[in-house]
Each structure stands twice: as structure tokens, then as C-alpha cells.
Design an enzyme around this catalytic site. Structure first.
Site, mmCIF file in Angstrom:
data_model
loop_
_atom_site.group_PDB
_atom_site.id
_atom_site.type_symbol
_atom_site.label_atom_id
_atom_site.label_comp_id
_atom_site.label_asym_id
_atom_site.label_seq_id
_atom_site.Cartn_x
_atom_site.Cartn_y
_atom_site.Cartn_z
ATOM 1 C CE LYS C 79 -3.952 1.921 2.620
ATOM 2 N NZ LYS C 79 -4.818 1.736 3.804
ATOM 3 C CB SER C 154 -8.247 3.442 2.867
ATOM 4 O OG SER C 154 -7.316 2.833 3.751
ATOM 5 C CB SER C 178 -8.339 0.634 5.809
ATOM 6 O OG SER C 178 -9.058 1.830 5.739
#
Lengths: 505, 94, 487
Positions: C79, C154, C178
Site C-alpha cells: 500500500k 482504503s 481498511s
């Protein structure tokens, strides 16, 4: 101060950089200076993703300072974030302590011309220093741009907040000096004010004598020398007094001393409405301090200025005033103690009723001699050089060497002064200088009598003056004799022989 | 407790966000909706409840006072929007 | 052989047996990325060359007859809020569009040491604020199961990349769901570990007291393997737990017979899509068949989790994101006359609407006069939420629920109403507030879309969560299904 129509109410917030080797939350050095942005790493630069880890020594030093300032150490303490934007603050928050500081409720006793007074310490807390801004174009106000250097960022600080107990500029200075001495004695800070490692803010208000409520205060920021502190406080007190005399109202605001203009200036602006939004720092865990830990730090405390002051008075019979001046600086007090040791001033093996081991009268006289030299000539010389006693070119041992020559009558006090100056300039021992320059005092009566007779012979008219009762004539002869002996003649012997010679004429 | 536009502007100032009038209006509406929703917390009596700042009860996590090398200046200023001679340059402050 | 469809533990066997090389494995993934990336758009930055170089190192090691670790040569992606030395780390924000960290996050360092080649950095909601990856400043990532739907957020890029075969595993971060919610939406395994189990050093902070890094994998065994690599005490993170860390694979394959599984009634109420409810019912039956005892339980303060979260997280974020001021790194607005104007313009232009919304909310919640009513109150209720779990775990071995009340939703369907978007996190927020581990696995399908099954356990009970999830996975085999892409 009674003639001043207002009562002054002040509290000081002293910021002191701690003497740790590394910064508060990372391993960067705390060394002063260095090329810009070379004592910086991702953590103290506040790069995205970094986290703080607390330096244990910061806690130890803060505890030490807290205990030396007679505070209570908190069993539970934590860090909080103080949020505000400024280009010298890389995270846009200062990691500080808000509602649970490490130490609270202490005091110090200060001595001024008005006597001794206790000043309350509200709290001592830990926090990080900010970086430095260099202003393109010189001053902050005139700068077209600024340059940020983060070397100083996150150097550990303690903030020492006093109660609003200070009632005069003299007290403020004495308080600051006393706290500085305590920080030096405990080794918590090097207190180098010229490097910014000790500085203070002041809250100042005035009120009519007898009024209970405080007046409106202003906060004076960032004073980093005793001279600045004194000038800024005096200016600000007078500024507020003038406003009040004219029936005006003091505005509560933050002000800064402008040294160039000699005035305090307001730092207020529309963006300045501070709301620091303190909240517990989630990246650091609480500090829990056990009784054992406190005891350990307390046991390691060195002799503090007050105790040393009392000891110098009791053991050496120094006047309190002398002892106060000497103990206000750790370096000076250390110098004094070392000199006494070299002079062989032995405190009695038996303690008196108050627990002090006193020196005998000879020892006390010698100690007073040391103190006189230190407070007089030596202080003058090191101050002129901008030095401290720690870098004094005359070692305590050498000072004692000089005093011993004086005591033995080997040199006159007048010669001693010359020797002293030479010692300071060269770092040599007194004995060596006296020998090299042939400065040994002449006490041989035969030799002196001969010189006296010659000079009296050469000046019959002055002899006549003497006979006519003009006492000045004696001074003239002494001066001539000293000149002839290059000041080496023992003054006592000279006086005695001169009187005999003149009376014989 | 309803948030006014003036309060939203004050908050934007604290947060150093230049907002347009439209944004101020939008955030006033949206923040009020979220805060209204948060009102339900008031139904709970928490007078005897300690706050949780850390879920894992750690304390006294320290590092030793040991100096480690800093990062070289070039790397420190490498991401600077404006750099001058190893400094971070910023517009005038007052 | 579709290498991009296999889990790490199988690929490790192939590498050890010399049936494939690490270079072939990386190339297979690079090829897959080329094929599906135009549709999925999971990657922010690709680092093919470095990945190949690392693969060659591994191949040389294998050729020399040296043993390799379980993740050595296994291609991964991260990420874009995990700092990577020398590789752009943007948080999918204009604010950090050009930010190149000069250091590695602890997890990145650990995975480098484990020898996993890095394929690149993955798209996300800006600064991890969002539930759909629509808040990326750059582009939205698509759900590999239905390109018209969001991948969740997210960590949408991290979930989609694994689901689409663009990486064998990835790391994301989870502040309120997330990791778990996008894992659910994309039909992969995603775990939020116990707070403190994985170092946060180098994770760009959103809400410090809630953030945790965790893995996305194809199956439960891989999740355990990645946990073995990334968990552990880190002296650089003061909140890192100084405990003994287990072998996360140790309990895999052991029976869960006799376990007590609690199903909180508050998670099964209104808003739950019928398709999701049906999958959960079926899953509960599977656990019964495995010998576990399933009972309804209660977490009475669940309804407060959302407001508590939306006060605490924005408050911490407002402070964590204050450092983006245009002075030291990242975006700086042009044409500002003085420093205050520069700060305000930079932050107004550099942050997107959702980030600004949360900064505003958090700034307000901490501001003078409101701290007690909002932030302090929320922290107190957080205590009550944590106590709910403590009490539940006195009776139950683990708690089971849907990961999200819905399956992946179409783009744009919730962007107008922030509160509605926030409500999609309702099943996942509490685990962050309580600091406990949460694991999402593929529990089955509703209308062709994967449904996430969430398992929550007490702090540091990850091995047993993995044990139960593994048992379910072996029984059902949903994890073997992959979306049809590029074919």
C-alpha cells in the site's frame, strides 16, 4: 520599590536544554551548532511515518531537576501534543506535557538585598525544542524569506514554571540565577545562555498596592541573557505602568524584546489566536515512576547551592553575601572548595551543634582571603575575558601559592597585585614569577636603613617640612623609598626605620 | 450544539486550510450532520469511566541516550519544495 | 500453469523443487499486471527492475543449493502509505505526489530481509481515509469481480492486486476496517493484527491509536506466513508490544471442535443485505459442522462505535496531517506571499475533500471548549466498547460477523453522503477501538460478489483466529475462486 505606585506580579517560565548526548526522541546529537541540517534524521525531521522513542536520560534529568527544585515527582506522567503551525516545528505539533507533568509543587529560596524569599515552582515538564530560522535580510520583521535549520529540533528541554511570586526585577534575576545554579550543580543542563540552552519567558502584571486580584498580564517571550531579562522586564513594567497611569487597560498578549530598539513589541496578529488543541500523544506511552526510582535519583543528587551556601558560612565563616555569590555559580564554588583544600584549611574533625565541621580561625582568615581574591580581581578578569571560573587561567592551587607568599611576607600586597596579573596572563606559578622578576620583599633592616638614610640626606627641605609638622612629608619619603626598592621593601620596616631616622635629625 | 459558518471558518484557520465559501457552506452542513450523529454519545453516563488513550497498557518505553549518525544533509533536504544551501527556504514569516 | 493464481506456500514448494525460478515468478506477475492493470488500476508505482534483480538474487541462492525462506522470491506489493527507501510513497495524495522517503518502514525492511521482490506500490484512499478507494487523488481502483464496483477501501489497491493476481500478497493498513472491508469486497484474506503486534514505524500515520499494518493473501496459510515475517517487537515503535510472538502457522489444521463462537446480534441487524445474511447463515452452519458451538452474543455499545471512531480518528488525523505544510517535502502551492498564506493554500490545494473534511472535524473536536464533550467523551466510550469485547471473550473463543453489511457497491453510489459511506465500516470499527485482531476471509458469494466473513479474537489471539479460518477455508474452498479478468 515602595515608592513605585504599583505592585509588580511576575512569574517566570524557564526553558533549559538538557545535557543529554542525543535528542529526546531519536539518536541525533544534541551538540550545539554544526552545519545546517546535519544533526537531523527522518524522526526529528518529522517525515511521514516516523515515530518517537523517549530518551530515558531525559526522564532522569527532569526528575533530578524536579527534586532539586523541591518538587513532588508524579507517579504517572504522560506526553501530549501541542498543535500549532510554524516553520521551525517539523511535525506542526510540539511534543510536550500538558495536564500531567513529571514534577509539581516545588520551591526555591532566593536572596536579594531585601533578604531571603521563597518562590514557588508550579511545575517542571519535559518537551522538545524547535528548530532555528535564519531570516533573509537580517531581522524577522524585515525578512523577505526565511531559512529553516532543524539541528536544534527535538533537543530535550525542561520548562520550569514559577508561581506568580516574583515582585521585582531584582527578584526575577535572583530567581533565574538560582535556578541556573541548581541546573548547573545537578549537571542537568550546561546553561549556556549564549547558545540558547537557558532562556525564559515572563508573565508580568501590575496592580495597585493592596489589591487582591491580579492585573492583566502580558507574556514576554524568549529572553536569553540576564541583561536582556533585566532590560526587558524594566521596559515592560514601565510600559504597563504608563498605560495604567493614563487610566488605560493593559492588553493580554504575547510580546517580544527587541534588543536593537530597546522596546518590547507585540506578537499579536489575526492568525495568532492560539488554540493548541492539546491531546495525549498516542505515539508515546505513559511514564510510571516508582518510589524506588525517585529515591535512587534523590540519592544521587549532589550538594545543591543552598546547602553549599550554608556550609561555606558555617565551616569557613564566610559572610552570607560572599557565600551567596560564590555558590551561585557551580564553577566558582568548586574553585573555592579546591582552593581551600590546597591551602590546607582543615575543617575540625568534630561537627558543631548544627552538624558543620568548622575550620579554626586561621583557616577562616585564609578562606576569607581566597574569597576576597575570587570576588574581586579574579571575577573582574574572567568577566573581562567573557570566561567562567571553569576556564580561569589561574588554577586554585596557584592562587593559594600566591596567598602563601603573601602570608609569609615574601612579597608585599602591592607586589602581589602585579604577580597576580602576570599569573593570569601567563598561567605561571606565583613563586616562579617572583623569582624570575626578583620580586622578593626586602625586610633586611640594614639594607633598608641605608636607603632611608640616603633619601633623607638628599631632601633636607622635606625634612624641614616634617619638622614643621607637615605629615605629608612622610608619604613623600615612603614613596621615594619604595621607588628606590622597586616596591620590594617591607612597608612595615620602612615606616619604622623612616620614623627613627627623621626623629634623629 | 450546532456549528455556525463563523466557527467553521475559525476551525479552518486553526487547521490552516484556505476554504472557498462553497466549501465553508458544505462543511458546515456535513460537520453538523456528523456531530448530530455523535450526539448519541451523550446518552451514556461516563462519569465513572476512565478514558482509553492506549489499548495496550504499556508504560516506560525508553531508548538509551546513545548518539547515532544523523542523515546526510543532501538526503534531508532532497524532498524540499525549495532549498537553499542546505536550508529549507520558506516565504516571509511576518 | 497460472503462477499468478497460486498462494505463496505452493509457489515456495515450486521454487524449492526448482520447477520454477523466482525470475519466472516475477515475470509471470509482471505479465499479469500488464494484462489486467488497464482494467483494475491497482498500482500507483511499479518497480519491475528491482523486483527482477531481487528474483535473480534468489535464483542464485537456489542454484547454489542454499535454503530459501517461505517468502523468498515471492512477489509482493505494498500500500502506498508504507515508506519505501528511494521509492515514491504518495498516500495517493497530491500532497505527497513527489515524496521519496529516505528510509524503509520496519515492515518493508522485514520483507526485504525475507527476500520478497517488491512489484510496486498500491493505490488507496487518500491518506487511508475512505472505504472505496474513490478518494485516491489519482484514479479509482476497480473491483476485479465487477469493474463497475469499488474494491473497498482504503486499501483498495492492495486487495484488488491480490484478487486479480497482480501480486501474491500485499500489505495494507487498517484504521477502521481498511484491510478487512476491501479484503471482503475482493474475496481475499485480510487481517488487521492486534494493536502493537506489527510495528507502525514507517506507516504514514492516519490515526495513531488505531492504525495497524496487515497482510492481504490468497489463503489463510499465506496470511500466517506473512504475519510470521512482519509481526514482532520493534524498538522504533513505542507502542509495539514486547511480547513473545508465536509461529502463526502453528495451529493451522487443528480442530476447532468444542469452540464457542459468538455472533453479536448488533452486527446482524438493519442494513444487512439479504445476500450477505444468507452467506453468514450458511457459514455459521459450516462452523457447526466443524464441531463449534455457535451462539448469539451481545456487544451492547456497538451503536456508539461509529461516533466514537469519527471523533477519535479525525482528531488524531488533524494532528498527524498537520506536518504537510509545504516546508520540508511534498506539494507547495505557488504564489503565496507569506508563510501563513503558503500553509493555507498548500493544504487547501494538496488535500482532497475527504481529508479536509476529517481534518476539520478533528480540529473542531480538539478545539478549546469542545475537547471534553467530544474527544474525551469518545475516549471514555472507547473504554466501554473495549469492555464489551473483554466480557464477550470470557464466554466465547471468537466472535464471528459479516465484515461489511453489503457486498462491493457501484462507483459513485455513496460519495454524496459521507455519513452513509462511514456506515459501511460499522462492522469493522470496533476491533480497532478495542485493539483486537480481526480477520476477513471469503465466506461465499452473493450475486456473484464475494462476501466477507469476519473473525475477531482477543488481543494476540491471531493463531487461533487463523486456525478457525483455516478450518473454514479447507471445508468450503471459496478461496480458490478467482475473478475472470483479461481472459
Amino acid at each position: 520599590m515602595q515608592e513605585f505606585e504599583f505592585e509588580i506580579v511576575m512569574g517566570l517560565e524557564i526553558h533549559s536544554e538538557l545535557a543529554t548526548k542525543s535528542k529526546i526522541f531519536c539518536g541525533c546529537t544534541t551538540e550545539f551548532g554544526g552545519e545546517q541540517n546535519t544533526h537531523v534524521c527522518p524522526v526529528c525531521l518529522g517525515l511521514p511515518g516516523v515515530l518517537p522513542v523517549l530518551n530515558r536520560q531525559v526522564v532522569e534529568y527532569a526528575m533530578t531537576a524536579g527534586l532539586a527544585l523541591n518538587c513532588t515527582i508524579a507517579e504517572f506522567s504522560k506526553f501530549d501534543r501541542k498543535n500549532y503551525f510554524y516553520p521551525d516545528l517539523p511535525k506542526a505539533y510540539q511534543t510536550s506535557q500538558y495536564d500531567l507533568p513529571i514534577a509539581e509543587k516545588g520551591w526555591v529560596d532566593i536572596t536579594t538585598s531585601q533578604g531571603t524569599k521563597r518562590i514557588g515552582i508550579t511545575r517542571v515538564h519535559m518537551e522538545e525544542d524547535a528548530g532555528k530560522l535564519v531570516h533573509g535580510g537580517g531581522t524577522l520583521a524585515g525578512a523577505g524569506y526565511s531559512l529553516a535549520d532543524y539541528n536544534r529540533t527535538a533537543v530535550p528541554l525542561i520548562e520550569i514554571v514559577s508561581e506568580p511570586d516574583i515582585r521585582s526585577v531584582e527578584e526575577a534575576i535572583a530567581y533565574m540565577e538560582h535556578v541556573k545554579a541548581i541546573l548547573e550543580y545537578t549537571g542537568v543542563s550546561d546553561c549556556k545562555m549564549e547558545q540558547g540552552s537557558l532562556r525564559c519567558d515572563a508573565n508580568i502584571s501590575l496592580r495597585p498596592w493592596g489589591q487582591k486580584e491580579f492585573g492583566v498580564r502580558s507574556e514576554l517571550k524568549n529572553m536569553n541573557s540576564f541583561k536582556t531579562l533585566q532590560k526587558a522586564l524594566e521596559y515592560e513594567i514601565e510600559r504597563q505602568a504608563e498605560i495604567l497611569r493614563d487610566g488605560g487597560v493593559v492588553v493580554q498578549e504575547t510580546r517580544m524584546w527587541d534588543d536593537a530598539k530597546g522596546v518590547t513589541i507585540s506578537l499579536r496578529s489575526k492568525e495568532e489566536a492560539h488554540d493548541y488543541r492539546y491531546f495525549p500523544e498516542p505515539d508515546l506511552v505513559p511514564i510510571i515512576i516508582s518510589r524506588e526510582w525517585v529515591d535512587r535519583v534523590r540519592a544521587a543528587l549532589p550538594e545543591l547551592p543552598e546547602a553549599r551556601h550554608e556550609r561555606l558560612v558555617a565551616a569557613y565563616g564566610l559572610p552570607s553575601y560572599d557565600a551567596g555569590i560564590i555558590t551561585d555559580s557551580k564553577a566558582m564554588a568548586d574553585y573555592f572548595d579546591a582552593a581551600c583544600r590546597h591551602y590546607g584549611i582543615e575543617p575540625s574533625p568534630i561537627a558543631d551543634d548544627d552538624g558543620y565541621r568548622q575550620a579554626d580561625q586561621q583557616g577562616k582568615d585564609r578562606a576569607k582571603q581566597i574569597s576576597n581574591y575570587m570576588m574581586g580581581e579574579l571575577t573582574r578578569l574572567v568577566k573581562e575575558d567573557g570566561k567562567g571560573f571553569e576556564d580561569c587561567p589561574i588554577s586554585p592551587e596557584n592562587l593559594v601559592g600566591l596567598l602563601q607568599l603573601l602570608e609569609a611576607g615574601t612579597i608585599s600586597s602591592k607586589i602581589a597585585k602585579t604577580v597576580f596579573e602576570t599569573m593570569y596572563a601567563t598561567g605561571k606559578e606565583a613563586k616562579v614569577i617572583v623569582e624570575e622578576k626578583g620580586l622578593v620583599q626586602i625586610s633586611d633592616e640594614g639594607a633598608i636603613a641605608k636607603i632611608v638614610a640616603e633619601i633623607v640626606d638628599k631632601n633636607p627641605n622635606v625634612v624641614a617640612d616634617y619638622k614643621a609638622g607637615k605629615e605629608k612629608a612622610v608619604g613623600f619619603f615612603v614613596g621615594q623609598i619604595m621607588k628606590a626598592t622597586k616596591g620590594k621593601a617591607n612597608p612595615g620596616v620602612v615606616n619604622q626605620l623612616l620614623k627613627a631616622e627623621l626623629d634623629r635629625r | 450544539m450546532s456549528l455556525t459558518k463563523a466557527e467553521v471558518e475559525h476551525v479552518a484557520m486553526l487547521a490552516r486550510l484556505a476554504l472557498t465559501d462553497d466549501e465553508v457552506a458544505m462543511y458546515t452542513t456535513q460537520l453538523n450532520a456528523i456531530l448530530d450523529y455523535a450526539q448519541r454519545l451523550e446518552a451514556l453516563d461516563t462519569s465513572a469511566v476512565a478514558p482509553t488513550a492506549h489499548v495496550f497498557p504499556l508504560h516506560n518505553v525508553f531508548r538509551d541516550d546513545v548518539v547515532r549518525p544523523s542523515m546526510e544533509q543532501a538526503k534531508i533536504v532532497a524532498n524540499a519544495p525549495e532549498e537553499e544551501d542546505g536550508f529549507f527556504r520558506v516565504p516571509r514569516i511576518v | 500453469m497460472k503462477l499468478f493464481a497460486k498462494p505463496a506456500h505452493e509457489l515456495h514448494g515450486l521454487l524449492v523443487q526448482k520447477e520454477i525460478t523466482a525470475t519466472e515468478l516475477v515475470e509471470a506477475h509482471l505479465g499479469r499486471i500488464d494484462t489486467v492493470e488497464p482494467q483494475v488500476q491497482a498500482y500507483m508505482t511499479r518497480t519491475a527492475e528491482a523486483a527482477l534483480a531481487e528474483a535473480q538474487r534468489v535464483d542464485a541462492k537456489v542454484a547454489a543449493g542454499e535454503a530459501i525462506g517461505p517468502l523468498e522470491g515471492i512477489p509482493m506489493a505494498l500500500k502506498d502509505n508504507l515508506c519505501t527507501d528511494g521509492i515514491k510513497t504518495t498516500c495517493s495524495s497530491k500532497m505527497l505526489h513527489n515524496f521519496v522517503p529516505p528510509y524503509d518502514a520496519t515492515v518493508v525492511k522485514k520483507l526485504k530481509e525475507a527476500g520478497a521482490p517488491l512489484l510496486g506500490k498500491l493505490n488507496m484512499d487518500e491518506f487511508a481515509m475512505g472505504s472505496s478507494t474513490e478518494n485516491s487523488h489519482f484514479f479509482p481502483t476497480k473491483n476485479p469481480w465487477d469493474l463497475n464496483c469499488v474494491p473497498g477501501g482504503s486499501s483498495g489497491g492492495a486487495a484488488a492486486a491480490v484478487a486479480a493476481g497482480e501480486a501474491v500478497f500485499s500489505l495494507g493498513s487498517d484504521t477502521g476496517g481498511s484491510i478487512r472491508q476491501p479484503a471482503a469486497f475482493c474475496g481475499v484474506v485480510g487481517m488487521k493484527p492486534t494493536y502493537g503486534a506489527v510495528s507502525r514505524y514507517g506507516l504514514v500515520a492516519f490515526a495513531s491509536s488505531l492504525d495497524q499494518i496487515g497482510p492481504f493473501t490468497r489463503d489463510v496459510r499465506d496470511c500466517a506466513l506473512v504475519m510470521n515475517a512482519i509481526a514482532g517487537h520493534d524498538p522504533l515503535d513505542s507502542t509495539s508490544a514486547p511480547v513473545a510472538y508465536p509461529d502463526y502457522t502453528a495451529l493451522l489444521g487443528q480442530s476447532i471442535k468444542g469452540w464457542k463462537i459468538g455472533v453479536p446480534k448488533e452486527y446482524m441487524g438493519e442494513g444487512l443485505e439479504p445476500g450477505v445474511a444468507a452467506v453468514i447463515d450458511k457459514a455459521l452452519q459450516v462452523f457447526c459442522d466443524l464441531g463449534a458451538e455457535v451462539q448469539e452474543c451481545t456487544l451492547p455499545h456497538t451503536e456508539y462505535a461509529l461516533p466514537v471512531y469519527y471523533l477519535i480518528a479525525p482528531a488524531e488525523a488533524s494532528s498527524n496531517l498537520a506536518r504537510y505544510d509545504g516546508v520540508r517535502y511534498g506539494y507547495r502551492a505557488e504564489g503565496a506571499d507569506d508563510i501563513v498564506e503558503m500553509f493555507k493554500k498548500t493544504r487547501a490545494e494538496g488535500f482532497g475533500a475527504e481529508v479536509k473534511r476529517r481534518i476539520m472535524l478533528g480540529t473542531y473536536a480538539l478545539s478549546s471548549g469542545y475537547y471534553d464533550a467530544y474527544y474525551l467523551k469518545a475516549q471514555k466510550v472507547r473504554t466501554l466498547i473495549k469492555q464489551d469485547f473483554d466480557q464477550a471473550f470470557e464466554r466465547f473463543d471468537l466472535i464471528l460477523s459479516p465484515t461489511s453489511p453489503t457486498v462491493a457497491f457501484p462507483f459513485g453510489s455513496r460519495t454524496d453522503n459521507p455519513l452513509a459511506m462511514y456506515l459501511s465500516d460499522v462492522c469493522t470499527l470496533s476491533a480497532n477501538l478495542a485493539g483486537i485482531p480481526g480477520l476477513s476471509i471469503n465466506g461465499g458469494f452473493a450475486g456473484g460478489m464475494p462476501v466477507g466473513l469476519q473473525l475477531m479474537g482477543k488481543a494476540f489471539d491471531e493463531p487461533r483466529l487463523l486456525q478457525a479460518a483455516y478450518a473454514f477455508e479447507q471445508e468450503t474452498g471459496y478461496h480458490r475462486q478467482m475473478p475472470q479478468l483479461g481472459e
